[in-house]
Design an enzyme around this catalytic site. Structure first.
Site, PDB file in Angstrom:
ATOM      1  N   GLU A  53      12.888   2.284  14.054  1.00 48.85           N
ATOM      2  CA  GLU A  53      11.984   3.340  13.570  1.00 48.85           C
ATOM      3  C   GLU A  53      10.761   3.363  14.487  1.00 48.85           C
ATOM      4  O   GLU A  53      10.803   2.806  15.577  1.00 48.85           O
ATOM      5  CB  GLU A  53      11.596   3.080  12.109  1.00 48.85           C
ATOM      6  N   LYS A  81       6.547  -2.005   2.091  1.00 48.26           N
ATOM      7  CA  LYS A  81       5.344  -1.385   2.668  1.00 48.26           C
ATOM      8  C   LYS A  81       4.184  -2.352   2.471  1.00 48.26           C
ATOM      9  O   LYS A  81       3.346  -2.203   1.579  1.00 48.26           O
ATOM     10  CB  LYS A  81       5.086  -0.013   2.042  1.00 48.26           C
ATOM     11  N   ARG A 123       7.871   3.746  -4.900  1.00 53.33           N
ATOM     12  CA  ARG A 123       7.987   2.823  -3.768  1.00 53.33           C
ATOM     13  C   ARG A 123       6.919   1.739  -3.829  1.00 53.33           C
ATOM     14  O   ARG A 123       7.170   0.575  -3.490  1.00 53.33           O
ATOM     15  CB  ARG A 123       7.924   3.588  -2.435  1.00 53.33           C
ATOM     16  N   ARG A 156      -8.078 -20.481  -0.410  1.00 57.80           N
ATOM     17  CA  ARG A 156      -7.007 -20.251   0.561  1.00 57.80           C
ATOM     18  C   ARG A 156      -5.929 -21.329   0.513  1.00 57.80           C
ATOM     19  O   ARG A 156      -6.173 -22.494   0.849  1.00 57.80           O
ATOM     20  CB  ARG A 156      -7.583 -20.169   1.976  1.00 57.80           C
ATOM     21  N   HIS A 177      -1.351 -21.121   0.880  1.00 60.30           N
ATOM     22  CA  HIS A 177      -0.305 -20.126   1.114  1.00 60.30           C
ATOM     23  C   HIS A 177       0.418 -19.707  -0.155  1.00 60.30           C
ATOM     24  O   HIS A 177       0.689 -18.536  -0.357  1.00 60.30           O
ATOM     25  CB  HIS A 177       0.692 -20.651   2.155  1.00 60.30           C
ATOM     26  N   TYR A 231       0.824  -1.206   0.000  1.00 65.72           N
ATOM     27  CA  TYR A 231       0.000   0.000   0.000  1.00 65.72           C
ATOM     28  C   TYR A 231       0.853   1.248   0.000  1.00 65.72           C
ATOM     29  O   TYR A 231       2.066   1.174   0.205  1.00 65.72           O
ATOM     30  CB  TYR A 231      -0.956  -0.013   1.199  1.00 65.72           C
ATOM     31  N   LEU A 245      11.427   0.975   7.047  1.00 63.65           N
ATOM     32  CA  LEU A 245      10.860   1.443   5.783  1.00 63.65           C
ATOM     33  C   LEU A 245      11.592   2.738   5.419  1.00 63.65           C
ATOM     34  O   LEU A 245      11.740   3.621   6.268  1.00 63.65           O
ATOM     35  CB  LEU A 245       9.362   1.732   5.926  1.00 63.65           C
TER      36      LEU A 245
END
Ligand code: PSZ
Length: 286
Positions: free
Chosen positions: A178, A146, A51, A99, A101, A32, A202
């Site tokens: 961070e 991210k 990014r 579902r 993995h 995102y 990040l």
């Protein structure tokens, strides 16, 4: 009514249906971005879009749109929502599939959703400063991505908030990395310190802006890791993010930083940052 984006359509919230089998929902399998809008114009849009594509590449996900298309989607959302000040949230999940993995076979289309949020700059906090709580950084070892998988950040932020602090100051074995959703900086004897770019943080866009401003202002920077014990002893401390900009930290745990007030380097950087913000009538980029 607010306009949202999903998979090629601009529509209202109630029209949007996300599958129960979306891999974002099952696994946090997606990436995102949050892009800030000032005076109806983007700030550092290109850096955010770059990014986003880097994050997608790192999780081996092929973006369903080009960078230009993502830019158009964001622009259209700003126009349709008449957004003047706030941000655009955009996420891409690996799509919807039974579902399991491993990646879906055959592959499915990633799901792109986006919307705008009206928000003003946190002016009061930017003057008075906030306090942060040190929390052990138990996140995974790819914090450079991210990713939507944010449980480590969620738990750290909750622990800080629950104790009455604005943000969590994360450390791995005592080394400051961070914040839960911010980059951390200390100032000691006129030098700005922050964790170097690595898999443990990040690489914030606001971090990049601030480092550039330090260069322009002649403030020396050391991108070098420091300990929590050293953080307590800094003359000034601040964090950066797209929405928090340059946020003074006046207290870490129960320890006042410097004078317990916003520091002068922090204030200088805030002023330089503010000078870069798009203003009303300053031409069109959004
Ligand atoms: O609205 C908010 O609370 C936002 S908007 C962006 C963030 C928070 N945080 C981004 C972020 C992050 O998630 C982590 C783990 N580290 C640093 C940052 C700062 O990145 P930029 O400056 O790109 O927003």
């Amino acid at each position: 009514m607010a306009i949202y984006f999903m998979d090629g359509k601009f529509t209202n919230k109630d029209e949007i249906k996300i599958s129960i089998e979306d891999r974002g929902y099952y696994f946090g399998d997606g990436v995102y971005e949050v892009v800030k809008v000032y005076s109806g114009k983007f700030f550092t849009e290109e850096e955010h879009i770059n990014r986003l594509f880097e994050s997608a590449k790192k999780i081996k996900m092929t973006m369903p749109y080009t960078k230009e298309q993502i830019s158009s989607i964001i622009k259209e959302l700003i126009v349709q929502n008449k957004l003047i000040e706030g941000h655009v949230y955009l996420q891409v999940t690996r799509g919807s599939a039974t579902r399991q993995h491993h990646f879906p076979t055959p592959s499915v289309q990633p799901v792109v959703t986006a919307y705008t949020v009206e928000a003003t700059r946190p002016i009061l906090d930017m003057e008075k400063g906030v306090s942060v709580k040190s929390v052990e950084d138990v996140r995974w070892l790819r914090c450079d991505i991210k990713s939507l998988n944010l449980l480590g950040s969620v738990l750290a932020k909750e622990e800080a908030k629950d104790a009455g602090y604005a943000e969590a100051l994360l450390h791995r074995d005592g080394i400051v990395t961070e914040g839960s959703s911010t980059n951390m900086f200390g100032v000691k004897d006129g030098v700005v310190y922050t964790h170097p770019v690595s898999n443990l943080i990040l690489e914030g866009i606001t971090r990049q802006v601030v480092l550039t401003l330090c260069g322009q202002l002649g403030i020396p920077v050391k991108e070098q890791a420091f300990m929590l014990a050293e953080a307590y002893e800094m003359d000034e401390f601040f964090y950066t993010s797209t929405t928090a900009e340059v946020m003074p930290i006046t207290k870490i745990d129960d320890q006042l930083i410097g004078s317990g007030k916003r520091g002068r380097y922090t204030e200088k950087l805030q002023q330089a940052f503010t000078a870069q913000i798009p203003r009303l009538g300053s031409g069109i980029n959004g």
